[in-house]
Design a protein around this motif. Structure first.
Motif, PDB file in Angstrom:
ATOM      1  N   GLU A  28       7.518   0.812  11.541  1.00  0.00           N
ATOM      2  CA  GLU A  28       6.321   0.373  12.261  1.00  0.00           C
ATOM      3  C   GLU A  28       5.544  -0.595  11.373  1.00  0.00           C
ATOM      4  O   GLU A  28       5.553  -0.461  10.146  1.00  0.00           O
ATOM      5  CB  GLU A  28       5.453   1.581  12.620  1.00  0.00           C
ATOM      6  N   LEU A  29       4.886  -1.591  11.976  1.00  0.00           N
ATOM      7  CA  LEU A  29       4.046  -2.504  11.210  1.00  0.00           C
ATOM      8  C   LEU A  29       2.591  -2.144  11.439  1.00  0.00           C
ATOM      9  O   LEU A  29       2.134  -2.101  12.585  1.00  0.00           O
ATOM     10  CB  LEU A  29       4.282  -3.968  11.618  1.00  0.00           C
ATOM     11  N   THR A  30       1.884  -1.907  10.348  1.00  0.00           N
ATOM     12  CA  THR A  30       0.470  -1.591  10.467  1.00  0.00           C
ATOM     13  C   THR A  30      -0.321  -2.488   9.532  1.00  0.00           C
ATOM     14  O   THR A  30       0.158  -2.861   8.475  1.00  0.00           O
ATOM     15  CB  THR A  30       0.193  -0.132  10.069  1.00  0.00           C
ATOM     16  N   LYS A  31      -1.529  -2.828   9.967  1.00  0.00           N
ATOM     17  CA  LYS A  31      -2.404  -3.595   9.081  1.00  0.00           C
ATOM     18  C   LYS A  31      -2.967  -2.635   8.038  1.00  0.00           C
ATOM     19  O   LYS A  31      -3.381  -1.518   8.382  1.00  0.00           O
ATOM     20  CB  LYS A  31      -3.541  -4.219   9.897  1.00  0.00           C
ATOM     21  N   ILE A  32      -2.981  -3.069   6.791  1.00  0.00           N
ATOM     22  CA  ILE A  32      -3.461  -2.192   5.724  1.00  0.00           C
ATOM     23  C   ILE A  32      -4.883  -1.712   6.001  1.00  0.00           C
ATOM     24  O   ILE A  32      -5.231  -0.565   5.791  1.00  0.00           O
ATOM     25  CB  ILE A  32      -3.424  -2.920   4.369  1.00  0.00           C
ATOM     26  N   ARG A  33      -5.693  -2.621   6.523  1.00  0.00           N
ATOM     27  CA  ARG A  33      -7.085  -2.266   6.826  1.00  0.00           C
ATOM     28  C   ARG A  33      -7.219  -1.640   8.211  1.00  0.00           C
ATOM     29  O   ARG A  33      -8.289  -1.623   8.786  1.00  0.00           O
ATOM     30  CB  ARG A  33      -7.985  -3.508   6.732  1.00  0.00           C
ATOM     31  N   VAL A  67      10.776  -8.467   3.559  1.00  0.00           N
ATOM     32  CA  VAL A  67       9.953  -7.350   3.087  1.00  0.00           C
ATOM     33  C   VAL A  67       9.886  -7.366   1.558  1.00  0.00           C
ATOM     34  O   VAL A  67      10.893  -7.577   0.904  1.00  0.00           O
ATOM     35  CB  VAL A  67      10.580  -6.027   3.586  1.00  0.00           C
ATOM     36  N   LEU A  88       4.635  -3.875  -1.635  1.00  0.00           N
ATOM     37  CA  LEU A  88       3.252  -4.235  -1.285  1.00  0.00           C
ATOM     38  C   LEU A  88       2.503  -4.860  -2.453  1.00  0.00           C
ATOM     39  O   LEU A  88       1.833  -5.881  -2.320  1.00  0.00           O
ATOM     40  CB  LEU A  88       2.524  -2.978  -0.786  1.00  0.00           C
ATOM     41  N   GLY A  97      -5.737  -8.621   1.545  1.00  0.00           N
ATOM     42  CA  GLY A  97      -4.957  -7.569   2.180  1.00  0.00           C
ATOM     43  C   GLY A  97      -5.141  -7.500   3.683  1.00  0.00           C
ATOM     44  O   GLY A  97      -4.338  -6.900   4.384  1.00  0.00           O
ATOM     45  N   ASN A  98      -6.186  -8.149   4.184  1.00  0.00           N
ATOM     46  CA  ASN A  98      -6.452  -8.140   5.627  1.00  0.00           C
ATOM     47  C   ASN A  98      -5.324  -8.711   6.456  1.00  0.00           C
ATOM     48  O   ASN A  98      -5.131  -8.355   7.609  1.00  0.00           O
ATOM     49  CB  ASN A  98      -7.692  -8.981   5.920  1.00  0.00           C
ATOM     50  N   ILE A 110      -2.067  -8.694   5.693  1.00  0.00           N
ATOM     51  CA  ILE A 110      -0.733  -8.167   5.408  1.00  0.00           C
ATOM     52  C   ILE A 110      -0.358  -7.018   6.331  1.00  0.00           C
ATOM     53  O   ILE A 110      -1.136  -6.091   6.543  1.00  0.00           O
ATOM     54  CB  ILE A 110      -0.648  -7.721   3.931  1.00  0.00           C
ATOM     55  N   TYR A 111       0.857  -7.094   6.876  1.00  0.00           N
ATOM     56  CA  TYR A 111       1.425  -5.993   7.633  1.00  0.00           C
ATOM     57  C   TYR A 111       2.215  -5.091   6.688  1.00  0.00           C
ATOM     58  O   TYR A 111       3.165  -5.542   6.053  1.00  0.00           O
ATOM     59  CB  TYR A 111       2.409  -6.493   8.690  1.00  0.00           C
ATOM     60  N   GLU A 112       1.849  -3.832   6.639  1.00  0.00           N
ATOM     61  CA  GLU A 112       2.648  -2.873   5.888  1.00  0.00           C
ATOM     62  C   GLU A 112       3.715  -2.297   6.817  1.00  0.00           C
ATOM     63  O   GLU A 112       3.504  -2.160   8.017  1.00  0.00           O
ATOM     64  CB  GLU A 112       1.744  -1.751   5.361  1.00  0.00           C
ATOM     65  N   LEU A 113       4.888  -1.974   6.250  1.00  0.00           N
ATOM     66  CA  LEU A 113       5.945  -1.346   7.042  1.00  0.00           C
ATOM     67  C   LEU A 113       6.017   0.131   6.691  1.00  0.00           C
ATOM     68  O   LEU A 113       6.179   0.486   5.519  1.00  0.00           O
ATOM     69  CB  LEU A 113       7.307  -1.996   6.774  1.00  0.00           C
ATOM     70  N   THR A 114       5.893   0.965   7.693  1.00  0.00           N
ATOM     71  CA  THR A 114       5.986   2.401   7.453  1.00  0.00           C
ATOM     72  C   THR A 114       7.002   3.002   8.406  1.00  0.00           C
ATOM     73  O   THR A 114       7.175   2.524   9.520  1.00  0.00           O
ATOM     74  CB  THR A 114       4.630   3.092   7.704  1.00  0.00           C
ATOM     75  N   ILE A 174       5.928  -0.832   1.167  1.00  0.00           N
ATOM     76  CA  ILE A 174       6.517  -2.147   1.418  1.00  0.00           C
ATOM     77  C   ILE A 174       5.760  -2.864   2.525  1.00  0.00           C
ATOM     78  O   ILE A 174       5.102  -2.242   3.352  1.00  0.00           O
ATOM     79  CB  ILE A 174       8.021  -2.058   1.780  1.00  0.00           C
ATOM     80  N   SER A 212       5.410  -6.906   4.883  1.00  0.00           N
ATOM     81  CA  SER A 212       6.012  -8.181   5.274  1.00  0.00           C
ATOM     82  C   SER A 212       5.408  -9.318   4.468  1.00  0.00           C
ATOM     83  O   SER A 212       4.206  -9.379   4.251  1.00  0.00           O
ATOM     84  CB  SER A 212       5.778  -8.414   6.767  1.00  0.00           C
ATOM     85  N   ARG A 213       6.242 -10.259   4.035  1.00  0.00           N
ATOM     86  CA  ARG A 213       5.752 -11.452   3.335  1.00  0.00           C
ATOM     87  C   ARG A 213       4.833 -12.250   4.243  1.00  0.00           C
ATOM     88  O   ARG A 213       5.004 -12.243   5.466  1.00  0.00           O
ATOM     89  CB  ARG A 213       6.935 -12.307   2.907  1.00  0.00           C
ATOM     90  N   ARG A 251       4.707 -13.481   8.341  1.00  0.00           N
ATOM     91  CA  ARG A 251       3.809 -12.801   9.273  1.00  0.00           C
ATOM     92  C   ARG A 251       2.409 -12.666   8.688  1.00  0.00           C
ATOM     93  O   ARG A 251       2.279 -12.321   7.511  1.00  0.00           O
ATOM     94  CB  ARG A 251       4.368 -11.401   9.594  1.00  0.00           C
ATOM     95  N   GLY A 294      -1.353 -11.047   9.901  1.00  0.00           N
ATOM     96  CA  GLY A 294      -2.044 -10.286  10.939  1.00  0.00           C
ATOM     97  C   GLY A 294      -3.400 -10.848  11.272  1.00  0.00           C
ATOM     98  O   GLY A 294      -4.394 -10.144  11.172  1.00  0.00           O
TER      99      GLY A 294
END
Lengths: 479, 479
Positions: free
Chosen positions: A65-70, B48, B51, B60-61, B63-67, B82, B84-85, B116, B118
């Motif tokens: 899943e892709l989530t925004k850190i904030r 990927v 992070l 950081g606003n 950046i998409y984190e992958l979980t 981790i 996405s670039r 990507r 966000g």
């Protein structure tokens, strides 16, 4: 000064360096050329889909899943959960369903792209890898399936692979097995899983396991009340799927079927007389055989193999897989099948579809193991050394001429200026031509050309040096 | 029956259909050919990264984190986060740092890939888009920067763009501004942000804003104790950066500098006598001008523009951006600069680097608006209709010959069999050649070829039909 960050990749992800990329790009170009020769057109979909589009077809365990850190930002008042695609087929189904009215029928598309699966990384197995798919959506004709097999054949040939076998089966036959042999339909998956092990364990062991009784779950209390002999016996007894012995016999006859396509299909029809599903599956395979005969796919390149099941749940008709005869252990490098139900996840009606996907990384690795990959660290043709930095404009004039003539050219610009180290750069990069000019050459209006492979050197007039360089490069590229 | 899933894309993401992809792929091939002509080699890094590699350089606003939906799985006892670039430059720095010892110096690479961010999606602005980068890592020579500009020029020319301007500046000049004009270094960003607005608001307004006093934060209590007139005056007063009037004058002189490169640099040197940073920046631009003069980049294609700042914080030397003269409003389509500090986030030592990135989607959109994109729904050359399904093997024999000769060919396989609808398919797809054969043709050993553009039709012997089709396709592709 900030603390240093360790330069490393996440586990399960990898880089592709220049020499690997140059070979991979050549490979992808060849694949694309074949796909287009068969009338398939490109499509690109995002790496990211709405989560709901993806889950269901594949266990949620694999999905990133892709989530925004904030934190998520709701869009239009709605919180969209998004995730990375795990294949190119589900996005195709989503795309087709969303655009069905304006797409040509059938819709033939190819797509290359990376997909991600959050599996535990292992040697040679990554969490991100490239797929190259072809699919025909909107045709139920076996022409479409035969064409996919035809493309698979042509693609592997165009990549220089000679010894491979495309194995074809039909899910309808496998789904008809329960009716034919007399076991409950819901056991089909378990039966196929066991049949898949025949090559390793032998027919007898597998038939035993199919017909052995189902393990009864005994409550712990009852187990402790057993005599120790009974308990040992309980623990040592082999348990199976509990199929009847007549079912076991029928299955044994089914898996004994072999020979060329005509033979396999006639034996299958004899065995399965009156079983509608199996006969429908056999008819489809016969049509495929007829169409492939009319194409230029030789009969040795493919076969009907009733043991092929393909893991994915969405297949409904013919299924295909490809093994490399010199490297069967790496598994299938090009697989697919018909999936007439996938698009209807999104639509009120069902849309027939068939296709196949090439595992680029796996195939590339196989070709490398079979020494079929040419490895060159750079695509650069010519390296221009700089002996006299005061004459930089003269060197740049040579570079300009080389590039204008289409030759891939670099000029020295490293910190280290010694001629020896400039030459070492060209040697390391295996650049075939090096230009060496000093004041002498510039004053005489000449250029010294070093042919790195022939280890020879010549000094020619400036107005013919492009021609001379071209000759060296053209000879090299013809080898 | 499961509930239908809505077939739709996440907000901010998009598909690329066949006609767009065919044009985009042509565009990407042209870009790649230029990059390679200049001696750049391909690199691919994963979508990927860890992070920690990514945060810091970009808020950081974005950046998409992958979980994993079912939660992270620690690898080797360590929980890796981790993500996405968001560009291709930070991954390049990570790659270079991790492989520095084995990479050639300088390391010249090109990379194409999707990134990507966000951000809130807007018309024409997506959360995923493609970048095509070139970078030279490991050379501090201005040859490297001049070469990047040279590549930018050649790339746009190869894409058929004639009217564009590459604007070049140097961060050293902008960083020297505070010393030259006498304002605190930490205000540089604010000053540049205001200078960036000159074109819209005019010089006077901006100088006013630079020198107007800083807004004093007045406590609510004090504000309420003010007379109402004072309060209105307080609210209406314009506040600025509080620069001295002499600083304002110097800035005004700085932004008044214009003319050709030689002129701009000599005016700048006069104004900035003794300011080391600015003079170093001017020297670098002079070298770039010298090198470009020795190349085939015409002087009209680029200029020194002291107002160019480029947003990203990591630039340390020359910076570049490119505007399309017929469509300046879309902003820069090809931008970059020197970033000598980025790799040292990962290493004990600093590594010089310079490069540029083409905004593929933005440029593509611009070319489309300027009618420079050829739109064709398919790459297919020939469509074979099926009039007599009993003769399918004969049709497939024709298809085989067409494909063997390299012609991109599809055969009818839709559910709808009427000839009219088969022809309608070819018309909709703009396929240039349609093959029409019935029993008459097969018995006579002939083939009927329909030239869709010329709206003409001919019947020829089977053994010459490939040649006739080739003629039509070749004439078409020469147009």
């Amino acid at each position: 000064m900030n603390e240093l960050i360790k330069a490393r990749l996440p586990a399960g992800f990898r880089d592709y360096d220049a020499s690997e990329m140059l070979s991979r790009l050549r490979m992808l170009e060849k694949i694309r050329a074949v796909y287009e020769k068969f009338g398939f057109d490109p499509l690109d979909t995002p790496d990211v889909e709405i989560l709901e589009t993806l889950v269901g077809e594949e266990s949620g365990n694999l999905i990133y899943e892709l989530t925004k850190i904030r934190g998520h930002v709701p869009i239009g008042g709605e919180l969209q959960r998004i995730a990375s695609r795990f294949d190119l087929t589900v996005p195709l189904a989503r795309y087709y369903a969303a655009n069905a009215s304006k797409l040509p029928k059938p819709f033939k598309r190819w797509q290359m792209g990376r997909v991600r699966r959050g599996e535990k990384p292992q040697a040679g197995r990554y969490c991100e890898f490239m797929q190259c798919d072809i699919d025909t959506v909107g045709s139920s004709s076996m022409l479409a399936d035969a064409e996919i097999i035809w493309v698979m054949y042509e693609t592997l040939r165009s990549l220089g692979v000679e010894r491979f076998l495309i194995k074809v089966n039909n899910r309808k036959i496998l789904n008809g097995l329960s009716g034919l042999c007399g076991f409950p339909q819901e056991l089909t998956t378990d039966v196929l899983r066991l049949l898949d092990k025949i090559e390793r364990h032998g027919v007898e062991t597998i038939i035993d396991e199919l017909t052995a009784s189902v393990k009864q779950t005994i409550k712990r209390d009852d187990l402790s009340r057993m005599s120790s002999e009974d308990r040992i016996k309980y623990n040592e007894t082999k348990y199976g799927l509990g199929l009847s012995s007549s079912a076991g016999e029928k299955i044994q006859k089914f898996i004994a079927i072999n020979g060329d396509t005509d033979n396999v299909l006639s034996q299958l029809r004899d065995l399965a007389k009156g079983n509608e599903q199996i006969c429908a599956g056999a008819d489809e395979l016969e049509l495929i055989a007829q169409y492939l005969k009319a194409s230029d796919v030789p009969s040795e390149a493919w076969c009907v193999d009733l043991s092929v099941a393909r893991g994915l749940g969405y297949y409904t008709g013919p299924v295909f897989e490809t093994i490399l005869l010199d490297l069967p252990s790496i598994g299938s490098v090009f697989s697919g099948g018909r999936y007439d139900g996938l698009v209807s996840r999104f639509l009120e009606y069902s849309v027939p579809a068939t296709g196949a996907s090439i595992g680029v990384d796996r195939l590339f690795e196989a070709l490398r193991q079979m020494d079929q990959i040419e490895v060159r660290p750079t695509a650069t043709d010519v390296f221009v050394t700089v002996l006299d930095p005061d004459r930089i404009n003269d060197y740049l004039a040579l570079v300009t001429k080389l590039r204008q003539s289409g030759l891939r050219t670099s000029i020295h610009m490293a910190e280290e200026r010694a001629f020896k180290s400039q030459l070492a750069y060209a040697v390391k990069q295996q650049i075939p031509v090096v230009i060496i000019c000093g004041s002498n050459e510039f004053e005489a209006g000449t250029v010294t050309i070093k042919n790195m492979n022939a280890r020879s050197q010549q000094t020619v007039p400036q107005d013919s040096f492009i021609r001379e360089v071209r000759t060296i490069i053209d000879i090299k590229s013809q080898v």
